[in-house]
Design a protein around this motif. Structure first.
Motif, PDB file in Angstrom:
ATOM      1  N   LEU A 138       0.834  -1.207   0.000  1.00 17.80           N
ATOM      2  CA  LEU A 138       0.000   0.000   0.000  1.00 17.80           C
ATOM      3  C   LEU A 138       0.869   1.259   0.000  1.00 17.80           C
ATOM      4  N   LYS A 139       2.003   1.220   0.726  1.00 18.23           N
ATOM      5  CA  LYS A 139       2.936   2.356   0.693  1.00 18.23           C
ATOM      6  C   LYS A 139       3.466   2.561  -0.720  1.00 18.23           C
ATOM      7  N   PHE A 140       3.813   1.457  -1.365  1.00 18.75           N
ATOM      8  CA  PHE A 140       4.314   1.544  -2.737  1.00 18.75           C
ATOM      9  C   PHE A 140       3.233   2.077  -3.682  1.00 18.75           C
ATOM     10  N   TYR A 141       2.027   1.539  -3.578  1.00 21.04           N
ATOM     11  CA  TYR A 141       0.955   1.887  -4.509  1.00 21.04           C
ATOM     12  C   TYR A 141       0.534   3.351  -4.369  1.00 21.04           C
ATOM     13  N   ASN A 142       0.517   3.861  -3.138  1.00 22.09           N
ATOM     14  CA  ASN A 142       0.035   5.228  -2.895  1.00 22.09           C
ATOM     15  C   ASN A 142       1.125   6.288  -3.014  1.00 22.09           C
ATOM     16  N   PHE A 143       2.362   5.863  -3.270  1.00 23.10           N
ATOM     17  CA  PHE A 143       3.466   6.819  -3.405  1.00 23.10           C
ATOM     18  C   PHE A 143       3.661   7.149  -4.888  1.00 23.10           C
ATOM     19  N   THR A 144       3.385   8.397  -5.237  1.00 25.08           N
ATOM     20  CA  THR A 144       3.596   8.861  -6.615  1.00 25.08           C
ATOM     21  C   THR A 144       4.344  10.182  -6.600  1.00 25.08           C
ATOM     22  N   PHE A 145       5.009  10.470  -7.695  1.00 23.51           N
ATOM     23  CA  PHE A 145       5.750  11.733  -7.808  1.00 23.51           C
ATOM     24  C   PHE A 145       5.673  12.227  -9.249  1.00 23.51           C
ATOM     25  N   PHE A 146       5.722  13.551  -9.394  1.00 21.34           N
ATOM     26  CA  PHE A 146       5.725  14.151 -10.733  1.00 21.34           C
ATOM     27  C   PHE A 146       6.166  15.603 -10.627  1.00 21.34           C
ATOM     28  N   LEU A 147       6.460  16.197 -11.773  1.00 21.61           N
ATOM     29  CA  LEU A 147       6.867  17.600 -11.853  1.00 21.61           C
ATOM     30  C   LEU A 147       5.707  18.433 -12.385  1.00 21.61           C
ATOM     31  N   ASP A 148       5.351  19.435 -11.613  1.00 24.85           N
ATOM     32  CA  ASP A 148       4.334  20.395 -12.044  1.00 24.85           C
ATOM     33  C   ASP A 148       5.062  21.521 -12.773  1.00 24.85           C
ATOM     34  N   GLU A 149       5.106  21.446 -14.099  1.00 26.45           N
ATOM     35  CA  GLU A 149       5.872  22.418 -14.892  1.00 26.45           C
ATOM     36  C   GLU A 149       5.300  23.821 -14.802  1.00 26.45           C
ATOM     37  N   ASP A 150       3.978  23.943 -14.668  1.00 29.87           N
ATOM     38  CA  ASP A 150       3.351  25.265 -14.608  1.00 29.87           C
ATOM     39  C   ASP A 150       3.758  26.020 -13.347  1.00 29.87           C
ATOM     40  N   LEU A 162      -3.719   5.615   5.110  1.00 29.59           N
ATOM     41  CA  LEU A 162      -4.985   6.158   5.617  1.00 29.59           C
ATOM     42  C   LEU A 162      -4.960   7.677   5.604  1.00 29.59           C
ATOM     43  N   ASN A 163      -3.884   8.240   6.177  1.00 31.51           N
ATOM     44  CA  ASN A 163      -3.708   9.694   6.159  1.00 31.51           C
ATOM     45  C   ASN A 163      -2.828  10.060   4.962  1.00 31.51           C
ATOM     46  N   LYS A 164      -3.451  10.401   3.875  1.00 32.92           N
ATOM     47  CA  LYS A 164      -2.713  10.714   2.662  1.00 32.92           C
ATOM     48  C   LYS A 164      -2.271  12.177   2.672  1.00 32.92           C
ATOM     49  N   SER A 165      -1.090  12.418   2.124  1.00 34.17           N
ATOM     50  CA  SER A 165      -0.534  13.766   2.113  1.00 34.17           C
ATOM     51  C   SER A 165       0.003  14.107   0.730  1.00 34.17           C
ATOM     52  N   ARG A 166       0.070  15.404   0.466  1.00 28.02           N
ATOM     53  CA  ARG A 166       0.614  15.911  -0.790  1.00 28.02           C
ATOM     54  C   ARG A 166       1.707  16.917  -0.453  1.00 28.02           C
ATOM     55  N   ILE A 167       2.919  16.667  -0.914  1.00 24.33           N
ATOM     56  CA  ILE A 167       4.055  17.541  -0.658  1.00 24.33           C
ATOM     57  C   ILE A 167       4.455  18.201  -1.965  1.00 24.33           C
ATOM     58  N   ALA A 168       4.471  19.519  -1.970  1.00 24.85           N
ATOM     59  CA  ALA A 168       4.881  20.286  -3.154  1.00 24.85           C
ATOM     60  C   ALA A 168       6.144  21.075  -2.823  1.00 24.85           C
ATOM     61  N   ILE A 169       7.220  20.791  -3.513  1.00 24.61           N
ATOM     62  CA  ILE A 169       8.505  21.438  -3.253  1.00 24.61           C
ATOM     63  C   ILE A 169       8.852  22.352  -4.422  1.00 24.61           C
ATOM     64  N   PRO A 170       8.955  23.661  -4.199  1.00 21.57           N
ATOM     65  CA  PRO A 170       9.395  24.562  -5.285  1.00 21.57           C
ATOM     66  C   PRO A 170      10.798  24.177  -5.750  1.00 21.57           C
ATOM     67  N   LEU A 171      10.995  24.140  -7.039  1.00 20.66           N
ATOM     68  CA  LEU A 171      12.285  23.717  -7.581  1.00 20.66           C
ATOM     69  C   LEU A 171      13.419  24.645  -7.169  1.00 20.66           C
ATOM     70  N   GLU A 189       6.308  25.047 -11.356  1.00 19.82           N
ATOM     71  CA  GLU A 189       7.709  24.755 -11.059  1.00 19.82           C
ATOM     72  C   GLU A 189       7.846  24.102  -9.682  1.00 19.82           C
ATOM     73  N   GLU A 190       7.132  22.988  -9.513  1.00 17.75           N
ATOM     74  CA  GLU A 190       7.140  22.269  -8.241  1.00 17.75           C
ATOM     75  C   GLU A 190       7.351  20.777  -8.466  1.00 17.75           C
ATOM     76  N   PHE A 191       7.996  20.157  -7.491  1.00 18.87           N
ATOM     77  CA  PHE A 191       8.126  18.708  -7.454  1.00 18.87           C
ATOM     78  C   PHE A 191       7.088  18.199  -6.452  1.00 18.87           C
ATOM     79  N   VAL A 192       6.142  17.384  -6.938  1.00 22.15           N
ATOM     80  CA  VAL A 192       4.982  17.001  -6.140  1.00 22.15           C
ATOM     81  C   VAL A 192       5.059  15.511  -5.796  1.00 22.15           C
ATOM     82  N   ILE A 193       4.836  15.222  -4.523  1.00 21.95           N
ATOM     83  CA  ILE A 193       4.832  13.836  -4.037  1.00 21.95           C
ATOM     84  C   ILE A 193       3.526  13.589  -3.296  1.00 21.95           C
TER      85      ILE A 193
END
Length: 500
Positions: A67-79, A90-99, A81-85
């Motif tokens: 479940l940790k593997f399945y729910n862990f995704t990452f991508f680059l928000d080009e608009d 159960l407690n899902k989170s979204r981390i956005a890191i400015p490049l 300029e953020e790296f999003v994880i």
């Protein structure tokens, strides 16, 4: 072909194994007191019950890992300029890191990751003393591509980077390679004091346990006493000392080879790419503009073998001095030529020592009180009034005194603070002599200290604060320290160079 990070993607499928190992390890660490009690009572339990519980625990751990593997995704928000994880079960989170906040991206590989052919990627950002994000299972090619993209600061990445990507890869070439022979020399000539002290304490502990065993068995006299005389005791002490020295060399040699095997430094895009490690492989980047302090250290044997260790402290958000030392990057076994090449690349030139300031002779007196008078006073107080058994260790006092006196003397003789227009150089150390190089424009704060009992003698201390660590020089001419502080602060105010 360039990787596309614009859409969410998961880690490598075999990363489930890494997730399983990490989940199992964290579970064992948190439950070890209960597991220890359970292990002592395992013979009293039903075997089928034990196997069922262990099997259920492993299955649950595997489910959590998936479940940790399945729910862990990452991508680059080009608009933006953020790296999003995105992560969590159960407690899902979204981390956005400015490049533009990303300071460092490291690629590492543990032993289990080597077996399954994946790497981990760590992202370090400004404003955090911890690793912001760790991707634990990613292929090497994908990790390199993502690392390059995360460290790219231009806004128009798509057009400009595609045009320069091939030239950057072509420009990468080996810069310095630390040979296995140099690692062997480093392993047998470094870290004497720490390893020797640990092994000596271990031997003393074993000896004390033997004494306690004989006493617990009801022996009025130690059975070994009738076989021990002065000559036997001297031979035994010599044997123990020789054994400790041999073990110290073996421990240092093994540690150095395991940690730094295959150390290669590659010059790429005006940065240094470091790769090293036998069991756990690490990859990290050094940018000259981020370097704050460079230290070069060697002892007598290393000088004869033409090797030295280079330690590089980069800008960090961690204010703890010990943590900053742990984060420093070490390059062991450099020759004189390799050291000069590194200094020229990182600092622009090889620093030369200018006017030297040495500490006052009172520093020897202060260290004598700290490391001889106070410890011996405490030893005799405890030996006379509390633990008479401590007198049995009187035989080690001459060795302690000889060691401490030599350390105090050579530490004082090697202590210097040099100042030139371009660099501040602090020299210190009794056996391992370190030279720390700091450019004045890297200074972020200066602190002068003078205690009331130092005013009459006009003595004091200075501490230079940087983003990668601090330099301290104490028990020196306070008037001269003030002059140097004013001169360095003037350079900071008038220079057009940035600290990073």
């Amino acid at each position: 072909m360039k990787s596309d990070f614009s859409s969410p993607q998961r880690q490598s499928l075999v990363g489930v194994v890494v997730m399983f190992g990490d989940t199992l390890q964290s579970t064992l660490r948190s439950l070890w007191p209960f597991l220890l009690v359970w292990a002592f009572r395992i013979n009293q339990m039903n075997r089928l019950y034990v196997v069922t519980v262990i099997g259920a625990a492993l299955i649950l751990t595997a489910v959590i890992a998936y479940l940790k593997f399945y729910n862990f995704t990452f991508f680059l928000d080009e608009d933006n300029e953020e790296f999003v994880i995105r992560k969590g079960i159960l407690n899902k989170s979204r981390i956005a890191i400015p490049l533009d906040k990303i300071q460092q991206v490291n690629i590492n590989q543990s032993l289990i990751q080597k077996f399954i052919g994946v790497h981990s990627l760590e992202v370090d950002t400004a404003g955090s003393s911890k690793k912001e994000v760790t991707i634990k299972a990613i292929t090497h090619d994908l990790a390199l591509s993502l690392k390059e993209r995360l460290l790219e600061s231009e806004k128009n990445y798509t057009g400009e980077t595609e045009a320069t990507d091939n030239s950057r890869r072509d420009a990468a070439h080996p810069y310095i390679s630390i040979s296995f022979a140099s690692l062997l020399k480093t392993g047998i000539t470094s870290n004497y004091a720490r390893s020797f002290a640990l092994l000596f304490a271990f031997v003393i502990t074993i000896y004390q346990n033997i004494e306690d065993y004989f006493e617990g068995e009801g022996y009025e006299n130690d059975p070994l006493d009738e076989y021990v005389n002065g000559e036997v005791l001297i031979k035994f002490a010599a044997f123990i000392a020789l054994a400790i020295i041999v073990l110290t060399l073996l421990v240092n040699l093994s540690r150095t080879i395991l940690k730094y095997f295959g150390y290669t430094i590659t010059l790429q895009n005006k940065s240094l790419l470091l790769s090293y490690g036998l069991l756990n492989t690490k990859n990290t980047i050094i940018r000259p503009e981020k370097v704050q302090i460079v230290a070069v250290g060697r002892n007598y044997f290393q000088k004869k073998m033409d090797i030295q260790d280079v330690r590089i402290s980069q800008a960090s958000n961690n204010d703890d001095a010990k943590e900053q030392q742990k984060e420093a990057i070490e390059i062991p076994g450099c020759s004189e030529v390799e050291k000069d090449e590194l200094l020229t690349f990182l600092l622009g030139q090889v620093p030369q020592k200018g006017e030297g300031l040495k500490p006052n002779i009172r520093k020897i007196i202060l260290n004598t009180v700290r490391f001889i008078i106070i410890p011996l006073a405490l030893y005799f107080v405890f030996a006379i009034w509390f633990y008479n058994e401590l007198f049995e260790y009187m035989i080690f006092l001459p060795l302690y005194l000889a060691f401490i006196i030599s350390m105090i003397y050579f530490g004082y003789r090697n202590s210097r603070l040099y100042s030139t227009k371009d660099f501040i150089i602090k020299q210190s150390g009794a056996w391992d002599v370190d030279n720390e190089f700091l450019a004045p424009h890297k200074i972020q704060a200066v602190r002068l200290t003078q205690y009331f009992w130092q005013k009459k003698a006009n003595l004091g201390a200075i501490k230079l604060y940087t983003a990668g660590g601090n330099l301290t020089f104490s028990v020196a001419d306070y008037s001269r320290l003030k002059e140097l502080a004013n001169y360095w602060l003037y350079n900071v105010e008038t220079t057009d160079k940035n600290w990073m």
